[in-house]
Design a protein around this motif. Sequence first.
Motif, PDB file in Angstrom:
ATOM      1  N   LEU A  17       0.910  -1.299   0.161  1.00  0.00           N
ATOM      2  CA  LEU A  17      -0.091   0.134   0.174  1.00  0.00           C
ATOM      3  C   LEU A  17       1.035   1.239   0.071  1.00  0.00           C
ATOM      4  CD1 LEU A  17      -2.835  -0.761   2.812  1.00  0.00           C
ATOM      5  CD2 LEU A  17      -3.209  -0.387   0.341  1.00  0.00           C
ATOM      6  N   LYS A  18       0.419   2.238  -0.731  1.00  0.00           N
ATOM      7  CA  LYS A  18       1.113   3.573  -0.469  1.00  0.00           C
ATOM      8  C   LYS A  18       0.057   4.685   0.074  1.00  0.00           C
ATOM      9  CE  LYS A  18       3.879   6.661  -3.161  1.00  0.00           C
ATOM     10  NZ  LYS A  18       4.443   7.227  -4.290  1.00  0.00           N
ATOM     11  N   LEU A  19       0.751   5.151   1.337  1.00  0.00           N
ATOM     12  CA  LEU A  19      -0.037   6.355   2.004  1.00  0.00           C
ATOM     13  C   LEU A  19       0.473   7.533   1.584  1.00  0.00           C
ATOM     14  CD1 LEU A  19      -0.208   4.735   5.536  1.00  0.00           C
ATOM     15  CD2 LEU A  19      -1.624   4.304   3.636  1.00  0.00           C
ATOM     16  N   SER A  20      -0.303   8.562   1.572  1.00  0.00           N
ATOM     17  CA  SER A  20       0.089   9.860   1.194  1.00  0.00           C
ATOM     18  C   SER A  20      -0.844  10.662   2.162  1.00  0.00           C
ATOM     19  CB  SER A  20      -0.633  10.163  -0.137  1.00  0.00           C
ATOM     20  OG  SER A  20      -0.309   9.596  -1.256  1.00  0.00           O
ATOM     21  N   CYS A  21       0.082  11.959   2.443  1.00  0.00           N
ATOM     22  CA  CYS A  21      -0.321  12.843   3.502  1.00  0.00           C
ATOM     23  C   CYS A  21      -0.195  14.261   2.955  1.00  0.00           C
ATOM     24  CB  CYS A  21       0.364  12.736   4.861  1.00  0.00           C
ATOM     25  SG  CYS A  21       0.025  14.139   5.937  1.00  0.00           S
ATOM     26  N   SER A  27       1.090  28.780   3.022  1.00  0.00           N
ATOM     27  CA  SER A  27       2.453  28.865   2.729  1.00  0.00           C
ATOM     28  C   SER A  27       3.080  27.626   3.507  1.00  0.00           C
ATOM     29  CB  SER A  27       3.165  30.060   2.476  1.00  0.00           C
ATOM     30  OG  SER A  27       3.180  30.537   3.497  1.00  0.00           O
ATOM     31  N   PHE A  28       2.427  26.920   4.578  1.00  0.00           N
ATOM     32  CA  PHE A  28       3.170  26.259   5.314  1.00  0.00           C
ATOM     33  C   PHE A  28       3.733  24.866   4.655  1.00  0.00           C
ATOM     34  CE2 PHE A  28       4.125  24.482   9.228  1.00  0.00           C
ATOM     35  CZ  PHE A  28       3.658  23.001   9.486  1.00  0.00           C
ATOM     36  N   SER A  29       5.259  24.860   4.880  1.00  0.00           N
ATOM     37  CA  SER A  29       5.981  23.957   4.455  1.00  0.00           C
ATOM     38  C   SER A  29       6.670  22.984   5.635  1.00  0.00           C
ATOM     39  CB  SER A  29       6.802  24.307   3.292  1.00  0.00           C
ATOM     40  OG  SER A  29       7.454  23.312   2.637  1.00  0.00           O
ATOM     41  N   PRO A  30       6.249  22.149   6.117  1.00  0.00           N
ATOM     42  CA  PRO A  30       7.056  21.788   7.387  1.00  0.00           C
ATOM     43  C   PRO A  30       8.224  21.064   7.228  1.00  0.00           C
ATOM     44  CG  PRO A  30       5.201  20.101   6.749  1.00  0.00           C
ATOM     45  CD  PRO A  30       5.309  21.368   5.801  1.00  0.00           C
ATOM     46  N   ASN A  31       9.307  21.222   7.732  1.00  0.00           N
ATOM     47  CA  ASN A  31      10.606  20.698   7.572  1.00  0.00           C
ATOM     48  C   ASN A  31      10.767  19.390   8.581  1.00  0.00           C
ATOM     49  OD1 ASN A  31      12.341  22.828   6.310  1.00  0.00           O
ATOM     50  ND2 ASN A  31      11.331  23.979   7.722  1.00  0.00           N
ATOM     51  N   ALA A  32       9.734  18.790   9.082  1.00  0.00           N
ATOM     52  CA  ALA A  32       9.852  17.455   9.824  1.00  0.00           C
ATOM     53  C   ALA A  32       8.379  16.974   9.694  1.00  0.00           C
ATOM     54  CB  ALA A  32      10.231  17.645  11.289  1.00  0.00           C
ATOM     55  N   MET A  33       8.330  15.776   9.125  1.00  0.00           N
ATOM     56  CA  MET A  33       7.098  14.982   9.057  1.00  0.00           C
ATOM     57  C   MET A  33       7.422  13.714   9.092  1.00  0.00           C
ATOM     58  SD  MET A  33       5.416  16.597   5.617  1.00  0.00           S
ATOM     59  CE  MET A  33       3.757  16.155   6.139  1.00  0.00           C
ATOM     60  N   GLY A  34       6.247  12.887   9.650  1.00  0.00           N
ATOM     61  CA  GLY A  34       6.465  11.423  10.227  1.00  0.00           C
ATOM     62  C   GLY A  34       5.297  10.806  10.001  1.00  0.00           C
ATOM     63  N   TRP A  35       5.141   9.491  10.052  1.00  0.00           N
ATOM     64  CA  TRP A  35       4.296   8.525   9.951  1.00  0.00           C
ATOM     65  C   TRP A  35       4.349   7.923  11.436  1.00  0.00           C
ATOM     66  CZ3 TRP A  35       0.225   8.821   6.617  1.00  0.00           C
ATOM     67  CH2 TRP A  35       0.388   9.130   5.376  1.00  0.00           C
ATOM     68  N   PHE A  36       3.127   7.623  11.920  1.00  0.00           N
ATOM     69  CA  PHE A  36       3.112   7.294  13.330  1.00  0.00           C
ATOM     70  C   PHE A  36       1.895   6.200  13.127  1.00  0.00           C
ATOM     71  CE2 PHE A  36       5.612   9.530  16.097  1.00  0.00           C
ATOM     72  CZ  PHE A  36       5.984  10.721  15.306  1.00  0.00           C
ATOM     73  N   ARG A  37       1.870   5.125  13.871  1.00  0.00           N
ATOM     74  CA  ARG A  37       0.738   4.104  13.837  1.00  0.00           C
ATOM     75  C   ARG A  37       0.065   3.805  15.347  1.00  0.00           C
ATOM     76  NH1 ARG A  37       3.397  -1.134  11.286  1.00  0.00           N
ATOM     77  NH2 ARG A  37       4.750  -1.902  12.978  1.00  0.00           N
ATOM     78  N   ILE A  67       9.574   6.260   3.266  1.00  0.00           N
ATOM     79  CA  ILE A  67       9.084   7.452   3.337  1.00  0.00           C
ATOM     80  C   ILE A  67       9.656   8.323   2.380  1.00  0.00           C
ATOM     81  CG2 ILE A  67      10.590   8.246   5.285  1.00  0.00           C
ATOM     82  CD1 ILE A  67       8.440   9.434   6.630  1.00  0.00           C
ATOM     83  N   SER A  68       9.051   9.218   1.899  1.00  0.00           N
ATOM     84  CA  SER A  68       9.558  10.155   0.959  1.00  0.00           C
ATOM     85  C   SER A  68       8.507  11.478   0.932  1.00  0.00           C
ATOM     86  CB  SER A  68       9.484   9.479  -0.391  1.00  0.00           C
ATOM     87  OG  SER A  68       8.106   9.201  -0.908  1.00  0.00           O
ATOM     88  N   ARG A  69       9.154  12.554   0.228  1.00  0.00           N
ATOM     89  CA  ARG A  69       8.569  13.782   0.456  1.00  0.00           C
ATOM     90  C   ARG A  69       8.650  14.377  -0.906  1.00  0.00           C
ATOM     91  NH1 ARG A  69       8.373  18.721   4.014  1.00  0.00           N
ATOM     92  NH2 ARG A  69       7.233  20.109   2.906  1.00  0.00           N
ATOM     93  N   ASP A  70       7.429  14.766  -1.408  1.00  0.00           N
ATOM     94  CA  ASP A  70       7.505  15.695  -2.862  1.00  0.00           C
ATOM     95  C   ASP A  70       7.162  17.245  -2.247  1.00  0.00           C
ATOM     96  OD1 ASP A  70       6.959  16.735  -5.074  1.00  0.00           O
ATOM     97  OD2 ASP A  70       5.823  15.435  -5.947  1.00  0.00           O
ATOM     98  N   ASN A  71       8.010  17.838  -2.384  1.00  0.00           N
ATOM     99  CA  ASN A  71       7.986  19.232  -1.803  1.00  0.00           C
ATOM    100  C   ASN A  71       7.479  20.055  -2.782  1.00  0.00           C
ATOM    101  OD1 ASN A  71       9.791  18.930   0.379  1.00  0.00           O
ATOM    102  ND2 ASN A  71      11.457  18.969  -0.866  1.00  0.00           N
ATOM    103  N   THR A  72       7.193  19.693  -4.042  1.00  0.00           N
ATOM    104  CA  THR A  72       6.485  20.474  -4.856  1.00  0.00           C
ATOM    105  C   THR A  72       5.014  20.321  -4.555  1.00  0.00           C
ATOM    106  OG1 THR A  72       6.527  18.689  -6.617  1.00  0.00           O
ATOM    107  CG2 THR A  72       8.190  20.229  -6.882  1.00  0.00           C
ATOM    108  N   LYS A  73       4.664  19.134  -4.284  1.00  0.00           N
ATOM    109  CA  LYS A  73       3.143  18.822  -3.943  1.00  0.00           C
ATOM    110  C   LYS A  73       2.889  19.387  -2.482  1.00  0.00           C
ATOM    111  CE  LYS A  73       2.656  15.744  -7.707  1.00  0.00           C
ATOM    112  NZ  LYS A  73       2.138  14.222  -8.111  1.00  0.00           N
TER     113      LYS A  73
END
Length: 124
Positions: A17-21, A27-37, A67-73
């Motif tokens: 599965l691929k989760l997206s967030c 203009s909020f662009s976080p510098n730290a993001m994570g997945w928790f469960r 985990i990956s981050r698309d900064n443009t999106k």
Amino acid sequence: VQLQAYGGGLVQAGGSLKLSCGVSGGSFSPNAMGWFRQAPGKEREYVAIWNAGTTYYSDDVRGRFTISRDNTKNTLYLQMNGLKPEDTAVYYCAANRNRINAGGARSEHRYTYWGQGTQVTVSS
């Protein structure tokens, strides 16, 4: 600021599965993001962190999840392969405006913004 997590579902053991967030709110662009469960009857635990480009994985998922981050999106992803029944949980994404020091990045208490969670169920 709102975080919208999606992509969960029901999958058989060994599947993917691929989760997206998605992050919205000016203009909020976080510098730290994570997945928790959080699994039923258990405390919430960290799964994977993206911290200003540095990534961390829990021992349970290392080698299976990415985990990956698309900064443009302004979107965070979690690619989950080789899923196991013990991966069944509600998955939450979290964000913080600033980078978090390495010692604290795995702690849910360091994150300011949270998404609503998406259910992942892995059948055996």
